[in-house]
Enzyme design. Structure first.
Site, PDB file in Angstrom:
ATOM      1  N   PRO A  81       0.920   0.179   1.650  1.00 53.29           N
ATOM      2  CA  PRO A  81      -0.258   0.944   1.543  1.00 53.29           C
ATOM      3  C   PRO A  81      -1.319   0.090   2.050  1.00 53.29           C
ATOM      4  O   PRO A  81      -1.292  -1.242   1.496  1.00 53.29           O
ATOM      5  CB  PRO A  81      -0.509   1.212   0.180  1.00 53.29           C
ATOM      6  N   VAL A  82      -2.234   0.488   3.036  1.00 52.78           N
ATOM      7  CA  VAL A  82      -3.161  -0.220   3.517  1.00 52.78           C
ATOM      8  C   VAL A  82      -4.496   0.837   3.297  1.00 52.78           C
ATOM      9  O   VAL A  82      -4.349   2.137   3.782  1.00 52.78           O
ATOM     10  CB  VAL A  82      -3.071  -0.696   4.917  1.00 52.78           C
ATOM     11  N   GLY A 112       0.455   7.861   1.753  1.00 52.80           N
ATOM     12  CA  GLY A 112       0.969   7.938   3.033  1.00 52.80           C
ATOM     13  C   GLY A 112       0.221   7.090   4.058  1.00 52.80           C
ATOM     14  O   GLY A 112       0.594   7.473   5.187  1.00 52.80           O
ATOM     15  N   HIS A 113      -0.424   6.064   3.545  1.00 53.96           N
ATOM     16  CA  HIS A 113      -1.140   5.188   4.785  1.00 53.96           C
ATOM     17  C   HIS A 113      -0.830   3.705   4.204  1.00 53.96           C
ATOM     18  O   HIS A 113      -1.582   2.982   3.600  1.00 53.96           O
ATOM     19  CB  HIS A 113      -2.464   5.499   4.716  1.00 53.96           C
ATOM     20  N   PHE A 114       0.046   3.040   4.618  1.00 56.80           N
ATOM     21  CA  PHE A 114       1.500   3.335   5.242  1.00 56.80           C
ATOM     22  C   PHE A 114       2.537   3.322   4.303  1.00 56.80           C
ATOM     23  O   PHE A 114       2.436   2.911   3.212  1.00 56.80           O
ATOM     24  CB  PHE A 114       1.639   2.205   6.196  1.00 56.80           C
TER      25      PHE A 114
END
Length: 154
Positions: free
Chosen positions: A51-52, A45-47
């Site tokens: 994803p990061v 969920g990030h992002f």
């Protein structure tokens, strides 16, 4: 206290252990590595769709390598006998951070953390810390501090 003993004393386990190896450690500095597994849950969920690694996780990685490992090493060497080293290694409780984030860290990336002791007195450890990616670029840097407390096993 050797590197493997320090790793065994860390009060974390997967999925919240962010130390793969300690490269070097002495009374003034520590270096270690961690590779961010793409299957870690926070990437979902990030992002979304890109994803990061969250900054709080980068900070935690720097704290585990650059503060907790060094704190364990220093507390074991502060008057304890060799027999006491493994039973009286310290816990380190994070008290403050000031971190600048310069580049993203993506799933699967291996990072190296370097920390230098600024001071260790009155049970407070303060370190200058930086994280580098595999290309040697600084991804984040700053200062991190914590309180070292004795731990008695058994």
């Amino acid at each position: 206290m050797n590197k493997d003993t320090i790793l065994a004393q860390l009060p974390y386990s997967r999925p919240f252990l962010f130390v793969d190896e300690i490269l070097e450690i002495d009374e003034n500095k520590v270096s270690g590595t961690y590779t961010f597994d793409p299957s870690l849950d926070f990437y979902k969920g990030h992002f979304k769709d890109n994803p990061v690694t969250p900054g709080v996780i980068l900070t935690e990685t720097m704290a585990q390598i650059g503060l907790v490992c060094l704190g364990i090493y220093l507390s074991a060497g502060s008057g304890a006998t060799e027999d006491e080293d493994e039973t009286m290694a310290g816990h380190v409780m994070l008290t403050s951070t000031a971190i600048d984030f310069l580049k993203p860290v993506f799933p699967g990336e291996k990072v190296t953390v370097h920390a230098e002791k600024v001071y260790f007195r009155f049970k407070k450890l303060n370190c200058s810390v930086q994280m580098l990616n595999a290309s040697g670029e600084v991804v984040c840097k700053g200062t991190i501090a914590g309180m070292v407390t004795k731990r008695m096993n058994g």
